[in-house]
Scaffold this active site. Structure first.
Site: not given
Lengths: 382, 398
Positions: B126, B129, B244, B383-385
């Site tokens: 992938q 990023s 995802e 990210s969790n944030e």
């Protein structure tokens, strides 16, 4: 696997939601709390009319044969509105003990009266020393010919002050912490030797301290096996915990809604405070805690009547852990995010917080149930 | 409302469970139980076993090798696979680029790529990023300039998982810099053997080589490798990322690991008492089990709602699955560390072979690397944030 409500369940939910929306706003609740018994007789009548008081009982006894899912639907609505009426004490606990433990003629006599709204019940079980152990019963029941004579002291009897009849546990045999030897008795609130002192609870409801001084109960009013009532008590306690889980969901849901509304309207630093990421994240965390608790309330409803007692007890304990933890988090954050307003008696959010706090203390708090669950080998076998 | 599996669903569960147990080679099962990564060969072997059974890509459309299983059965399948524990088919192919190709690609691309993804003939990685584009993915700078019937790609991707094995990489590239950043991105498939593609390993804190940097230096990519329309890549990426997230709760993996923790904690002794009988430990374990049960029910609520949802529009509640799923996975690795105790210390790099005897119990050596490695799960996949931003926006309306 199906998470949808059936047609009947949806109709029930709609009618309860409508009733509470129409007649149980926060101002009305304040009024109902000031009535002599601390709740509304008028609403009690409305619940009877809607069939809510008949819900879990068999059709032969004037009931509708509803299960934990129907109860969940009602309790969630009650939680959202902070209903004060003795539904848990009368229908879930008292009615539940009769329904699951009583003989046919006992059910036929009392359950139709409960369903019609004419009979209020309470469950006198907790004692000064028992904390959350359902088997810890010091009150005694001495056989005397065909009847029993009850002595002892019962604490925090929910809605015990306004009940017409009281279901009392007392020890017929064995010593204080034996699982066997506990009897369950249906006692008239006006019986000689029974005295009660009612008081308000922290969450705006009512409870009573009940003293039993040589209270005579005849054999017709023994519920089930006089020396083995614990399984029925545990069964009904599990159903009650599933119901309380749903009530807590309603209260948490309402707290999140009020908090989000507040964050969208309250302005500081020239903008709505909901534009601040730290508060957005906090409310996202409240949402997660609520949804995790909702999932466990559903799990509890699914398992509340499970035939496998060990699995049922573990599932209910797990749900009580999640409800206790989520309730504390959502409640504390709802107050925090409202700031000073959340601290005031005149605003609803503090009352919701108090109710979920007290729900944690009913039938065992999160730590109690976590410890029981761990002792029983956890939720997932190795 | 009936939250139990139906008889049909239970029979299906038994069928897949039996198949996984009998078909998974023992050597691979052993590695999975002990917390080692399956090798490339392991994954190829296992994927082909699944594919021969017709189960490599059950969530795909039937015409491309999928099944017509209900969302609940898809869930059961994945959970049983994880619980076995068996390796999951390579997500970059079957869960990420595959669905993008069959949803947005042309017929030629579908015929060319999909069967090879299902059989793991092509290993995909992938290319999303970049050093300057993490949570703010849309700010990516890798460019693709059209030159006749080719694109010329220049730039750098990073955190590229298992690129060292890859035959292909799917990339988000900037094809228009003059518009809003989300509107100038395209989705391009690049053959890793193309001149100008360089892979450089990044070693992670667990000592492993899992992720890489991938550099593109005037890489010529045929224009036919563009998926969908030029400058619509951001839409495809959002579609991919939401897919995802659904699989990311990893309930089965956490179940398998908790089972392992319980099993090992009954072997380890604290003085004369098995660790599992120490109240503080077993209550911590039970608390994670409660969280996991709640998440499983939440996952099932999302799954059951799937058939009613608009296609390709995920439930924003799936962000809960990402957040809680990753927190629970991490908690399980912490519990395993606690079970292992002092034998977490010896370091046995996987690449250096295993001829020497291991110090301590042989199941202990992966505890620390796993704990270190799994810090990644609250970072990747949004990210969790970022997930909390999504919940705040989508559900709470901020």
């Amino acid at each position: 696997m199906d998470f949808d409500l059936s047609e009947e369940q949806r109709l029930l939910k709609d009618s309860v939601d409508r009733l509470m929306a129409d007649r149980y706003d926060f101002e009305s609740r304040r009024r109902y709390a000031k009535e002599p018994e601390g709740w509304s007789r008028e609403l009690w009548g409305a619940y009877a009319e809607l069939g809510l008081l008949a819900l879990p009982f068999d059709e032969a006894h004037g009931g509708f044969g509803g299960g934990p899912v129907e109860t969940m639907t009602i309790m969630e609505a009650f939680g959202r509105s902070l209903a004060l009426e003795p539904y848990l004490a009368t229908v879930i606990l008292g009615g539940g003990l009769l329904h699951h433990g009583g003989r046919e003629e006992q059910k036929a006599e009392y359950l139709p009266q409960v369903a019609a709204g004419d009979l209020r019940l309470a469950f006198a079980h907790t004692e000064r020393q028992s904390r959350y152990d359902l088997f810890d019963v010091a009150a005694t029941a001495q056989r005397d010919g065909g009847s029993f004579v009850l002595d002892g002291q019962k604490s925090v009897v929910l809605h015990g002050d306004s009940a017409d009849r009281i279901l009392v546990t007392a020890r017929v045999a064995g010593s204080r912490r034996d699982r066997e030897g506990i009897g369950l008795f249906l006692v008239d609130a006006a019986a000689p030797g029974l005295s009660r002192r009612g008081y308000p609870t922290q969450d705006g409801q009512r409870a009573a301290e009940i003293a039993l001084d040589s209270v005579r109960v005849d054999a017709a009013n023994v519920i089930g096996d006089p020396e083995n009532a614990l399984p029925v008590v545990e069964r009904v306690a599990d159903i009650a915990m599933a119901a309380l889980a749903a009530e807590a969901i309603g209260a948490m849901d309402e707290m999140l809604k009020l908090t989000v509304d507040y964050l969208k309207t309250r302005r500081q630093f020239g903008t709505t405070i909901g534009s601040f990421q730290v508060l957005q994240h906090r409310s996202s965390e409240m949402f997660i805690a609520l949804e995790q608790a909702r999932s466990m309330a559903m799990f509890a409803a699914m398992m509340a009547q499970d035939e496998n007692v060990e699995e049922r007890r573990k599932a209910i304990a797990a749900a009580k852990v999640q409800i206790g933890r989520s309730g504390r988090f959502v409640g504390q954050q709802a107050i925090q995010l409202h700031g000073g307003v959340g601290m005031t008696m005149e605003y609803k959010v503090g009352h919701l917080f108090k109710r979920v706090t007290m729900i944690d203390t009913l039938f065992g708090d999160a730590d109690h149930h976590l410890s029981k669950l761990a002792e029983a080998g956890g939720l997932m076998a190795a | 409302m009936d939250l139990r599996f139906t008889d049909d669903e239970l029979a299906f569960r038994d069928e897949v469970r039996d198949f996984f147990r009998s078909a998974l080679p023992d050597s691979i099962r052993r590695k999975m139980i002990d917390g080692h990564h399956p090798s490339k060969e392991d994954l190829v072997t296992w994927t082909r076993i699944l594919n021969a059974k017709g189960w490599a890509v059950p969530h795909w459309p039937v015409e491309w090798g999928g099944t017509d299983w209900s969302p609940v059965k898809q869930y059961i399948f994945r959970e049983e696979l994880q619980k076995t524990p068996a390796p999951e088919p390579l997500a970059f192919g079957v869960n990420m680029v595959g669905p993008v190709i069959y949803t947005f690609g042309n017929e030629e691309q579908k015929r060319r790529f999909l069967p090879r993804i299902a059989n793991l003939d092509d290993w995909w990685c992938q290319g999303f990023s970049e050093p300057g584009a993490g949570s703010d993915l849309a700010s990516l700078k890798t460019t693709a300039r059209r030159d006749g019937d080719h694109y010329i790609v220049n730039g750098q991707k990073t955190w590229t998982t298992l690129a060292q094995h890859a035959d292909w990489i799917f990339c988000l590239v900037r094809t228009d810099s003059s518009v809003k950043k989300q509107e100038g991105i395209s989705f391009l498939l690049v053959d890793m053997k193309t001149p100008g593609v360089t892979v450089r390993p990044i070693q992670t804190i667990d000592g492993d080589h899992e992720v890489n940097e991938v550099f593109f230096d005037d890489v010529r990519v045929p224009a036919e490798n563009l998926v969908g329309q030029e400058n619509k890549g951001w839409d495809y990426a959002k579609f991919l990322l939401s897919n995802e997230r659904v699989g990311i709760a990893r309930i089965g993996i956490s179940k398998a690991r908790l089972r392992r923790v319980r099993e090992l904690a009954s072997l380890e002794r604290v003085g004369d008492v098995p660790l599992i009988e120490i109240p503080r430990f077993r209550e911590k374990l039970a608390a994670v089990e409660v969280e996991l049960k709640a998440l499983e029910m939440t996952q099932l609520r999302v799954v059951a709602g799937e058939s009613r949802r608009e296609k390709g529009k995920p439930d924003p509640a799936s962000s809960i699955l990402k957040i809680k799923g990753s927190e629970i996975q991490q908690a399980t690795t912490e519990l395993l560390m606690e079970v292992v105790g002092p034998f977490a210390l010896p370091y046995h790099p996987e690449e250096e072979g295993r001829n020497e005897p291991i110090d301590g119990p042989d199941w202990a050596s992966t505890a620390a690397p796993t704990y270190f490695n799994w810090r990644k799960v609250s970072i990747y996949g949004g990210s969790n944030e970022i997930q909390k931003n999504i919940i705040a926006k989508a559900i709470l309306g901020f």
